[in-house]
Design a protein around this motif. Structure first.
Motif, mmCIF file in Angstrom:
data_model
loop_
_atom_site.group_PDB
_atom_site.id
_atom_site.type_symbol
_atom_site.label_atom_id
_atom_site.label_comp_id
_atom_site.label_asym_id
_atom_site.label_seq_id
_atom_site.Cartn_x
_atom_site.Cartn_y
_atom_site.Cartn_z
ATOM 1 N N LEU A 20 0.832 -1.212 0.000
ATOM 2 C CA LEU A 20 0.000 0.000 0.000
ATOM 3 C C LEU A 20 0.867 1.263 0.000
ATOM 4 N N LEU A 21 1.946 1.233 0.803
ATOM 5 C CA LEU A 21 2.828 2.395 0.850
ATOM 6 C C LEU A 21 3.529 2.621 -0.485
ATOM 7 N N VAL A 24 1.158 4.350 -2.781
ATOM 8 C CA VAL A 24 0.975 5.755 -2.434
ATOM 9 C C VAL A 24 2.180 6.588 -2.872
#
Length: 226
Positions: A93-94, A97
């Protein structure tokens, strides 16, 4: 005065040796378990509840120790799976992003997340393998106990009542242990003939004799004509 550091002897007199867990050594009641029938109320290791006065077979003890080792291994692998799966998900997820800001940083983070996900998958497979070992070891422990009680001429109902398990499980274990009986090819036995078969053979023999006599008469007549 009893030794406070080793009260096992006194507790054995109070609770009975059958209440001692063969794995942790604690005097504790066994509690029901959906997969392993009974487990220790203190350490959670699988247990085999023998009838009163019946000792636990050595084969069952060895199998229970193997089951406890597999249970601990499965627990460690399951914790390892979660410990690596959660950071892997956050890393992915990071990386998503941070991708617009820096492809290099996002690629490194995503690569680390993929590596953690692979390790988590391996740990999950190892946990599944340990759970299979656990179930197999518990089954062997009960099979050894059932065999020991069977050798003492106990019926499946008595064994099931003594071990506090279902009678169907006892019958299945006995069928697995004994298997199909050996089939021996017997010598062919001459079966006495029934009256009907005897009469049939007699009638057949009479008809054959009649046909033979008729053929002989025809041959004699031909010779007389010649």
């Amino acid at each position: 005065m009893p030794d406070a550091l080793s009260p096992g002897v006194d507790l054995a007199k109070v609770y009975g040796e059958s209440a001692r867990c063969p794995i942790c050594g604690a005097f504790a009641h066994a509690v029901p378990h959906p997969d392993h029938h009974w487990v220790c109320g203190v350490c959670g290791a699988p247990r085999v509840e023998m009838p009163e006065g019946e000792p636990l077979p050595e084969e069952s003890l060895i199998a229970l120790r193997e089951a406890n080792t597999a249970r601990r291994g499965a627990t460690i692998q399951r914790l390892s799976t979660w410990a690596m799966a959660v950071p892997a998900a956050f890393s992915l997820l990071l990386g998503i992003v941070l991708a617009p800001a820096s492809f290099l940083a996002a690629g490194i983070i995503v690569g680390g997340g993929v590596l953690l996900a692979i390790l988590a998958s391996r740990a999950s497979r190892r946990a599944a393998t340990e759970r299979k070992r656990l179930r197999a070891a518990v089954e062997r422990a009960y099979e050894a106990a059932i065999l020991a009680l069977t050798m003492k001429d106990k019926t499946p109902a008595e064994i099931a009542a003594g071990l506090h398990i279902a009678e169907a499980d006892v019958e299945a274990a006995i069928a697995t242990q004994t298997g199909m009986p050996a089939i021996r090819v017997a010598e062919p036995i001459r079966i006495a003939k029934t009256e009907t078969e005897t009469e049939t053979e007699t009638d057949t023999g009479t008809e054959a004799e009649t046909e033979t006599e008729s053929e002989a008469e025809i041959a004699l007549k031909r010779m007389g004509k010649d």
